[in-house]
Design a protein around this motif. Sequence first.
Motif, PDB file in Angstrom:
ATOM      1  N   SER A   8       5.286 -36.735  35.100  1.00 50.27           N
ATOM      2  CA  SER A   8       4.878 -37.122  36.447  1.00 50.27           C
ATOM      3  C   SER A   8       5.520 -36.159  37.431  1.00 50.27           C
ATOM      4  N   VAL A   9       4.797 -35.886  38.525  1.00 44.71           N
ATOM      5  CA  VAL A   9       5.341 -35.038  39.586  1.00 44.71           C
ATOM      6  C   VAL A   9       5.159 -35.791  40.886  1.00 44.71           C
ATOM      7  N   GLU A  10       6.249 -35.976  41.609  1.00 47.18           N
ATOM      8  CA  GLU A  10       6.191 -36.714  42.869  1.00 47.18           C
ATOM      9  C   GLU A  10       6.738 -35.878  44.009  1.00 47.18           C
ATOM     10  N   LYS A  11       6.159 -36.106  45.182  1.00 47.85           N
ATOM     11  CA  LYS A  11       6.666 -35.467  46.387  1.00 47.85           C
ATOM     12  C   LYS A  11       7.977 -36.164  46.746  1.00 47.85           C
ATOM     13  N   VAL A  12       8.971 -35.384  47.115  1.00 46.68           N
ATOM     14  CA  VAL A  12      10.284 -35.926  47.444  1.00 46.68           C
ATOM     15  C   VAL A  12      10.245 -36.566  48.828  1.00 46.68           C
ATOM     16  N   LEU A  13      10.595 -37.853  48.866  1.00 45.24           N
ATOM     17  CA  LEU A  13      10.571 -38.598  50.122  1.00 45.24           C
ATOM     18  C   LEU A  13      11.922 -39.208  50.484  1.00 45.24           C
ATOM     19  N   THR A  14      12.845 -39.255  49.532  1.00 47.91           N
ATOM     20  CA  THR A  14      14.133 -39.910  49.789  1.00 47.91           C
ATOM     21  C   THR A  14      15.293 -38.949  49.582  1.00 47.91           C
ATOM     22  N   LYS A  15      16.434 -39.305  50.146  1.00 48.15           N
ATOM     23  CA  LYS A  15      17.661 -38.517  49.964  1.00 48.15           C
ATOM     24  C   LYS A  15      18.057 -38.519  48.490  1.00 48.15           C
ATOM     25  N   GLU A  16      17.870 -39.647  47.820  1.00 46.88           N
ATOM     26  CA  GLU A  16      18.213 -39.751  46.402  1.00 46.88           C
ATOM     27  C   GLU A  16      17.386 -38.758  45.568  1.00 46.88           C
ATOM     28  N   GLN A  17      16.083 -38.668  45.853  1.00 46.00           N
ATOM     29  CA  GLN A  17      15.232 -37.704  45.148  1.00 46.00           C
ATOM     30  C   GLN A  17      15.690 -36.274  45.436  1.00 46.00           C
ATOM     31  N   LEU A  18      16.011 -35.991  46.711  1.00 39.26           N
ATOM     32  CA  LEU A  18      16.444 -34.647  47.085  1.00 39.26           C
ATOM     33  C   LEU A  18      17.758 -34.289  46.390  1.00 39.26           C
ATOM     34  N   ASP A  19      18.661 -35.260  46.267  1.00 39.03           N
ATOM     35  CA  ASP A  19      19.911 -35.018  45.539  1.00 39.03           C
ATOM     36  C   ASP A  19      19.624 -34.644  44.085  1.00 39.03           C
ATOM     37  N   THR A  20      18.627 -35.298  43.478  1.00 40.92           N
ATOM     38  CA  THR A  20      18.243 -34.981  42.103  1.00 40.92           C
ATOM     39  C   THR A  20      17.678 -33.570  42.025  1.00 40.92           C
ATOM     40  N   ILE A  47      12.626 -27.885  56.048  1.00 35.71           N
ATOM     41  CA  ILE A  47      11.214 -27.705  56.428  1.00 35.71           C
ATOM     42  C   ILE A  47      10.303 -27.552  55.216  1.00 35.71           C
ATOM     43  N   SER A  48      10.891 -27.501  54.020  1.00 35.76           N
ATOM     44  CA  SER A  48      10.092 -27.349  52.807  1.00 35.76           C
ATOM     45  C   SER A  48       9.626 -28.704  52.291  1.00 35.76           C
ATOM     46  N   ILE A  49       8.508 -28.673  51.570  1.00 40.58           N
ATOM     47  CA  ILE A  49       8.005 -29.856  50.870  1.00 40.58           C
ATOM     48  C   ILE A  49       8.523 -29.732  49.439  1.00 40.58           C
ATOM     49  N   HIS A  50       9.367 -30.657  49.024  1.00 41.91           N
ATOM     50  CA  HIS A  50       9.994 -30.609  47.700  1.00 41.91           C
ATOM     51  C   HIS A  50       9.261 -31.525  46.721  1.00 41.91           C
ATOM     52  N   PHE A  51       9.319 -31.156  45.437  1.00 47.91           N
ATOM     53  CA  PHE A  51       8.705 -31.947  44.371  1.00 47.91           C
ATOM     54  C   PHE A  51       9.712 -32.168  43.254  1.00 47.91           C
ATOM     55  N   LEU A  52       9.590 -33.328  42.613  1.00 45.43           N
ATOM     56  CA  LEU A  52      10.439 -33.676  41.479  1.00 45.43           C
ATOM     57  C   LEU A  52       9.533 -34.039  40.309  1.00 45.43           C
ATOM     58  N   ALA A  53       9.705 -33.326  39.200  1.00 37.63           N
ATOM     59  CA  ALA A  53       8.949 -33.629  37.983  1.00 37.63           C
ATOM     60  C   ALA A  53       9.838 -34.433  37.046  1.00 37.63           C
ATOM     61  N   LYS A  54       9.200 -35.398  36.371  1.00 35.96           N
ATOM     62  CA  LYS A  54       9.918 -36.202  35.377  1.00 35.96           C
ATOM     63  C   LYS A  54       9.162 -36.162  34.068  1.00 35.96           C
ATOM     64  N   LEU A  55       9.921 -36.168  32.995  1.00 32.18           N
ATOM     65  CA  LEU A  55       9.357 -36.214  31.653  1.00 32.18           C
ATOM     66  C   LEU A  55       9.849 -37.516  31.038  1.00 32.18           C
ATOM     67  N   SER A  56       8.924 -38.394  30.705  1.00 31.30           N
ATOM     68  CA  SER A  56       9.262 -39.729  30.186  1.00 31.30           C
ATOM     69  C   SER A  56      10.269 -40.437  31.094  1.00 31.30           C
ATOM     70  N   GLY A  57      10.073 -40.284  32.399  1.00 28.26           N
ATOM     71  CA  GLY A  57      10.924 -40.966  33.374  1.00 28.26           C
ATOM     72  C   GLY A  57      12.231 -40.279  33.689  1.00 28.26           C
ATOM     73  N   GLN A  58      12.548 -39.190  32.981  1.00 31.87           N
ATOM     74  CA  GLN A  58      13.810 -38.473  33.207  1.00 31.87           C
ATOM     75  C   GLN A  58      13.573 -37.252  34.092  1.00 31.87           C
ATOM     76  N   PRO A  59      14.435 -36.988  35.086  1.00 30.86           N
ATOM     77  CA  PRO A  59      14.284 -35.788  35.910  1.00 30.86           C
ATOM     78  C   PRO A  59      14.229 -34.544  35.028  1.00 30.86           C
ATOM     79  N   ALA A  60      13.220 -33.693  35.289  1.00 35.29           N
ATOM     80  CA  ALA A  60      13.003 -32.539  34.412  1.00 35.29           C
ATOM     81  C   ALA A  60      12.874 -31.224  35.163  1.00 35.29           C
ATOM     82  N   GLY A  61      12.311 -31.255  36.382  1.00 37.60           N
ATOM     83  CA  GLY A  61      12.083 -30.008  37.093  1.00 37.60           C
ATOM     84  C   GLY A  61      11.829 -30.228  38.559  1.00 37.60           C
TER      85      GLY A  61
END
Length: 149
Positions: A8-20, A47-61
């Motif tokens: 899964s790939v999600e747009k980063v919306l929270t401080k917690e996601q950005l920390d990851t 000013i950047s749009i950040h993304f967080l990818a997860k593999l089987s629910g685990q942060p991956a990229g």
Amino acid sequence: MKEEKPISVEKVLTKEQLDTVFSIREEVFVIEQEVDPSEEYDEFEDISIHFLAKLSGQPAGTARWRFTEKGVKLERFAVLKPMRGKGVGYALVNAVVEDIKSHHDSKGKKLYLHAQLDAMPLYAKFGFQKVGDMFEECNIKHFKMELYL
């Protein structure tokens, strides 16, 4: 039969996601590739749009994109070493390009990135073309690659 792991790939919306996101970049760029932390984190984080990818629910990229005077720059693509070769990078590039396409201000703009040599085949799958000569950024060889939407 081997079961496919969901990415899964999600747009980063929270401080917690950005920390990851920052912890992934720390692991890949600062520790593994020995990029100076002062080079890794910059004035464009906010000013950047950040993304967080997860593999089987685990942060991956992770990756990010932003508008520049030259077009739309895709950058900071990083996949954790144990998660490589499983489609995470492809999913990230796809999500970022699709997000850029959906942004009304991106119409007719050039997409570009500075690709590390081993990542060039991945970007080429999306139509990015190598432009110009090889150069070094943070002691890592790169080529500029461009795509017109």
